[in-house]
Design an enzyme around this catalytic site. Sequence first.
Site, PDB file in Angstrom:
ATOM      1  N   SER A 181      55.646  49.002  78.021  1.00 45.70           N
ATOM      2  CA  SER A 181      57.084  49.072  78.293  1.00 45.70           C
ATOM      3  C   SER A 181      57.652  50.378  77.769  1.00 45.70           C
ATOM      4  O   SER A 181      57.185  50.917  76.756  1.00 45.70           O
ATOM      5  CB  SER A 181      57.749  47.900  77.579  1.00 45.70           C
ATOM      6  OG  SER A 181      59.131  48.112  77.475  1.00 45.70           O
ATOM      7  N   TYR A 190      59.627  42.370  69.956  1.00 44.72           N
ATOM      8  CA  TYR A 190      58.971  42.393  71.275  1.00 44.72           C
ATOM      9  C   TYR A 190      58.410  43.795  71.554  1.00 44.72           C
ATOM     10  O   TYR A 190      57.243  43.966  71.914  1.00 44.72           O
ATOM     11  CB  TYR A 190      59.981  41.984  72.367  1.00 44.72           C
ATOM     12  CG  TYR A 190      59.622  42.530  73.724  1.00 44.72           C
ATOM     13  CD1 TYR A 190      58.621  41.940  74.489  1.00 44.72           C
ATOM     14  CD2 TYR A 190      60.263  43.672  74.223  1.00 44.72           C
ATOM     15  CE1 TYR A 190      58.272  42.481  75.721  1.00 44.72           C
ATOM     16  CE2 TYR A 190      59.919  44.212  75.449  1.00 44.72           C
ATOM     17  CZ  TYR A 190      58.922  43.612  76.186  1.00 44.72           C
ATOM     18  OH  TYR A 190      58.568  44.160  77.394  1.00 44.72           O
ATOM     19  N   LYS A 242      54.389  45.548  71.907  1.00 45.76           N
ATOM     20  CA  LYS A 242      53.861  46.405  72.985  1.00 45.76           C
ATOM     21  C   LYS A 242      53.182  47.636  72.375  1.00 45.76           C
ATOM     22  O   LYS A 242      52.082  48.024  72.786  1.00 45.76           O
ATOM     23  CB  LYS A 242      54.981  46.835  73.933  1.00 45.76           C
ATOM     24  CG  LYS A 242      55.539  45.712  74.788  1.00 45.76           C
ATOM     25  CD  LYS A 242      54.508  45.218  75.789  1.00 45.76           C
ATOM     26  CE  LYS A 242      55.002  44.065  76.619  1.00 45.76           C
ATOM     27  NZ  LYS A 242      53.947  43.396  77.396  1.00 45.76           N
ATOM     28  N   GLY A 250      71.470  47.207  69.709  1.00 47.14           N
ATOM     29  CA  GLY A 250      70.112  47.660  70.044  1.00 47.14           C
ATOM     30  C   GLY A 250      70.029  48.398  71.366  1.00 47.14           C
ATOM     31  O   GLY A 250      69.032  49.046  71.654  1.00 47.14           O
TER      32      GLY A 250
HETATM   33  N1  UFG Z   1      73.476  44.484  80.699  1.00 45.21           N
HETATM   34  C1  UFG Z   1      74.792  44.067  80.818  1.00 45.21           C
HETATM   35  N2  UFG Z   1      75.019  42.735  80.936  1.00 45.21           N
HETATM   36  C2  UFG Z   1      74.000  41.802  80.959  1.00 45.21           C
HETATM   37  C3  UFG Z   1      72.672  42.263  80.828  1.00 45.21           C
HETATM   38  C4  UFG Z   1      72.458  43.610  80.698  1.00 45.21           C
HETATM   39  O1  UFG Z   1      75.729  44.863  80.791  1.00 45.21           O
HETATM   40  O2  UFG Z   1      74.293  40.597  81.064  1.00 45.21           O
HETATM   41  C5  UFG Z   1      73.219  45.933  80.610  1.00 45.21           C
HETATM   42  C6  UFG Z   1      72.530  46.375  79.328  1.00 45.21           C
HETATM   43  O3  UFG Z   1      73.463  46.637  78.316  1.00 45.21           O
HETATM   44  C7  UFG Z   1      71.768  47.616  79.812  1.00 45.21           C
HETATM   45  C8  UFG Z   1      71.429  47.282  81.265  1.00 45.21           C
HETATM   46  O4  UFG Z   1      72.338  46.269  81.649  1.00 45.21           O
HETATM   47  O5  UFG Z   1      72.618  48.739  79.807  1.00 45.21           O
HETATM   48  C9  UFG Z   1      70.008  46.776  81.465  1.00 45.21           C
HETATM   49  O6  UFG Z   1      69.794  45.683  80.584  1.00 45.21           O
HETATM   50  P1  UFG Z   1      68.537  44.706  80.728  1.00 45.21           P
HETATM   51  O7  UFG Z   1      68.715  43.613  79.702  1.00 45.21           O
HETATM   52  O8  UFG Z   1      68.373  44.287  82.143  1.00 45.21           O
HETATM   53  O9  UFG Z   1      67.306  45.636  80.389  1.00 45.21           O
HETATM   54  P2  UFG Z   1      67.027  46.561  79.099  1.00 45.21           P
HETATM   55  O10 UFG Z   1      67.121  47.974  79.566  1.00 45.21           O
HETATM   56  O11 UFG Z   1      67.834  46.164  77.939  1.00 45.21           O
HETATM   57  O12 UFG Z   1      65.533  46.149  78.756  1.00 45.21           O
HETATM   58  C10 UFG Z   1      64.485  46.366  79.673  1.00 45.21           C
HETATM   59  C11 UFG Z   1      63.480  45.235  79.564  1.00 45.21           C
HETATM   60  C12 UFG Z   1      62.792  45.246  78.229  1.00 45.21           C
HETATM   61  C13 UFG Z   1      62.237  46.610  77.941  1.00 45.21           C
HETATM   62  C14 UFG Z   1      63.282  47.687  78.101  1.00 45.21           C
HETATM   63  C15 UFG Z   1      62.637  49.045  77.999  1.00 45.21           C
HETATM   64  O13 UFG Z   1      64.114  43.994  79.733  1.00 45.21           O
HETATM   65  O14 UFG Z   1      61.725  44.340  78.289  1.00 45.21           O
HETATM   66  O15 UFG Z   1      63.890  47.586  79.389  1.00 45.21           O
HETATM   67  O16 UFG Z   1      63.548  50.054  78.031  1.00 45.21           O
HETATM   68  F1  UFG Z   1      61.783  46.646  76.680  1.00 45.21           F
END
Ligand code: UFG
Length: 334
Positions: free
Chosen positions: A126, A150, A154, A293
């Site tokens: 990841s 998590y 990785k 985070g």
């Molecule tokens: N977000 C929202 N509302 C939500 C969910 C997400 O605004 O309900 C935003 C987050 O703040 C972020 C973006 O949408 O800016 C993407 O969020 P995700 O939770 O979809 O994904 P992340 O980028 O946080 O995490 C993903 C994977 C992880 C991995 C990471 C690596 O889920 O497993 O990318 O960068 F570790």
Amino acid sequence: MNILIAGGNGFIGSHTYISLRERFPEAQLVIVDNLVNSTHKTLESLRKMTGENILFYEIDLCDEQALAALFRGYQFDGVIHFAGYKAVGESVVNPLKYYTNNLNSTLHLVKYCLEYDVNKFVFSSSATVYGDGVSPLMESDALLPASNPYGQTKAMCEQILIDTARANPEFSVALLRYFNPVGAHESGLIGEAANGMPNNLMPYIAKVAKGELPILNIFGGDYPTEDGTGIRDYIHVMDLAEGHAAALERLSSGVCIYNLGSSKGTSVLQLVKAFEEVNGVKVPYQIVERRPGDLAIIYADASKAEKELNWKAKRTIKEMCQDAWRFEKHDVLI
Ligand code: UFG
């Protein structure tokens, strides 16, 4: 060729099954999965899509005896390892669950690969291993501490595989660092069918569009980006799946590391707007506090995979939104 797909019934594993079948029509594909985050419905869909009986074993990789029996029964040529817990928030609350499961499953798989001369190993890593590195992220960038257990698992699994390959020159490894996988197979038959509340943005958008959830909370509107919302590198899950097939085909020796992303950044608001426009639906949202985070901007430099694997993410944000919505709607009918 015999390929073991560990966690092959999950979101990325099931799509990879389809890509492997397309690229290697003669291969024997075997899925092991403990069904902790997937259901028999996906197996049924894979059967429909391929017209073949799916070789499936309900095995938890932490169960060494069951795994040993599987390796005795097949002479695998390669393993693709998707199995693992993946909810970032849960990993903060229950780190031991993540360390125990994600590390043991990898250790067991590697152990039996060495014991049974299985020399090709493709691992689901990841972009989280880059910590708060500056985008565009490259494979040669330093790994920084992941902000959650998590992500830490990785990075630790990558190290286990690198050390194993160093000590066993015939053992070759591809570490595939995913950015943000979204979308679904264009048939609408398989997709992100997570049990319970969605953690990630796209499935959340789809549930809100369907009316199953009232409103999307956008985490943070004050990031240093054009519209103030976070930027990520979304990649269609079928592009990602094809990246695995390409990596397995090219894998020859040592350790290869590839970013699998689109090399493009899209903000949360841009994704929401694209989803609404393409699918003709409304996604009510409100901007709330930043999620702890989260980083402002994460996207890949995926040129190494293009150069070495002849692979490139081809599908657009529009297709990602259309396919995610088709799956979400289809899911209600069956
Ligand atoms: N977000 C929202 N509302 C939500 C969910 C997400 O605004 O309900 C935003 C987050 O703040 C972020 C973006 O949408 O800016 C993407 O969020 P995700 O939770 O979809 O994904 P992340 O980028 O946080 O995490 C993903 C994977 C992880 C991995 C990471 C690596 O889920 O497993 O990318 O960068 F570790």
